[in-house]
Design a protein around this motif. Structure first.
Motif, PDB file in Angstrom:
ATOM      1  N   UNK A   1     -17.498 -40.724 -33.230  1.00  0.00           N
ATOM      2  CA  UNK A   1     -15.977 -40.668 -33.757  1.00  0.00           C
ATOM      3  C   UNK A   1     -15.367 -39.734 -32.774  1.00  0.00           C
ATOM      4  N   UNK A   2     -15.911 -38.752 -32.326  1.00  0.00           N
ATOM      5  CA  UNK A   2     -15.114 -37.875 -31.193  1.00  0.00           C
ATOM      6  C   UNK A   2     -14.883 -38.623 -29.894  1.00  0.00           C
ATOM      7  N   UNK A   3     -13.788 -37.975 -29.361  1.00  0.00           N
ATOM      8  CA  UNK A   3     -13.493 -38.342 -27.794  1.00  0.00           C
ATOM      9  C   UNK A   3     -14.580 -38.169 -27.253  1.00  0.00           C
TER      10      UNK A   3
ATOM     11  N   UNK B   1      -9.919 -34.740 -36.979  1.00  0.00           N
ATOM     12  CA  UNK B   1      -8.547 -35.161 -37.379  1.00  0.00           C
ATOM     13  C   UNK B   1      -8.459 -36.443 -36.508  1.00  0.00           C
ATOM     14  N   UNK B   2      -8.247 -37.783 -37.187  1.00  0.00           N
ATOM     15  CA  UNK B   2      -8.011 -38.916 -36.454  1.00  0.00           C
ATOM     16  C   UNK B   2      -6.699 -38.701 -35.640  1.00  0.00           C
TER      17      UNK B   2
ATOM     18  N   UNK C   1      -3.686 -45.400 -31.654  1.00  0.00           N
ATOM     19  CA  UNK C   1      -4.906 -45.018 -32.046  1.00  0.00           C
ATOM     20  C   UNK C   1      -5.377 -45.617 -33.662  1.00  0.00           C
ATOM     21  N   UNK C   2      -4.273 -46.270 -33.984  1.00  0.00           N
ATOM     22  CA  UNK C   2      -4.152 -46.715 -35.511  1.00  0.00           C
ATOM     23  C   UNK C   2      -5.316 -47.824 -35.930  1.00  0.00           C
TER      24      UNK C   2
ATOM     25  N   UNK D   1     -14.408 -42.795 -30.897  1.00  0.00           N
ATOM     26  CA  UNK D   1     -13.597 -42.107 -29.583  1.00  0.00           C
ATOM     27  C   UNK D   1     -11.935 -41.972 -30.085  1.00  0.00           C
ATOM     28  N   UNK D   2     -11.903 -41.941 -31.396  1.00  0.00           N
ATOM     29  CA  UNK D   2     -10.247 -41.542 -31.599  1.00  0.00           C
ATOM     30  C   UNK D   2      -9.919 -40.474 -32.727  1.00  0.00           C
ATOM     31  N   UNK D   3     -11.358 -39.584 -32.749  1.00  0.00           N
ATOM     32  CA  UNK D   3     -11.059 -38.460 -33.618  1.00  0.00           C
ATOM     33  C   UNK D   3     -11.297 -37.220 -32.807  1.00  0.00           C
TER      34      UNK D   3
END
Length: 161
Positions: free
Chosen positions: A142-144, A29-30, A36-37, A42-44
């Motif tokens: 993508x993940x934190x 999930x984003x 975070x828009x 790093x925002x997923x």
């Protein structure tokens, strides 16, 4: 090593749903909200959230998956991926679950957020604004930062590394 129970505000739990369709894919999930828009790397996140007082991590993980995605947690065995620790000091306990849920019914939960900061104005923000399948190699970026090791742990557990 302390054996004292963790403070719920410092512990989250979640479920990383995965499938194997020509390769390992993770359901991520984003993170929602104005901060975070415009961010991708790093925002997923794994659908996860805080433990409630007296709640065990697995119960919280199951509840949070549904609260954050609006989807029922699919049936199946939860595989422990262990803990990761965020830069803010929060412990996140994660389980993996092999499933292929229909994500078209995604309906995120929301939370109130003061925005802009210190404005006194509160808006409702989706916990997750996008839910999608991501190839494991793409998921690492993508993940934190704290959650990135989960991809390697899952791959090793599945013998897919």
């Amino acid at each position: 090593m302390s054996t004292a129970p963790r403070t719920p505000a410092l512990q989250s739990a979640g479920v990383l749903v995965f499938r194997r369709l020509g390769g390992l894919e993770l359901l991520l999930g984003h993170m929602g909200g104005p901060f975070w828009a415009r961010k991708q790397d790093g925002a997923w996140s794994v659908p996860k959230g805080l433990l409630e007082p007296g709640e065990d991590a697995m119960t919280a993980a199951r509840r949070e998956f549904t609260e954050e995605t609006g989807l029922p947690l699919p049936e199946g065995a939860l595989l422990p991926l262990g803990d990761v620790r965020t830069a803010a000091g929060k412990t996140v306990t994660v389980w993996a679950l092999e499933a292929d849920p229909e994500v078209d019914a995604f309906s995120p939960g929301t939370f109130p957020l003061e925005w802009p900061p210190r404005s006194g104005r509160t808006i409702q923000v989706p916990e997750i604004d996008v839910l999608r399948w991501v190839a494991a190699d793409e998921a690492v970026a993508l993940l934190t930062t704290a959650q990135r090791p989960l991809v390697a742990r899952l791959s090793a557990m599945l013998g897919a590394d």
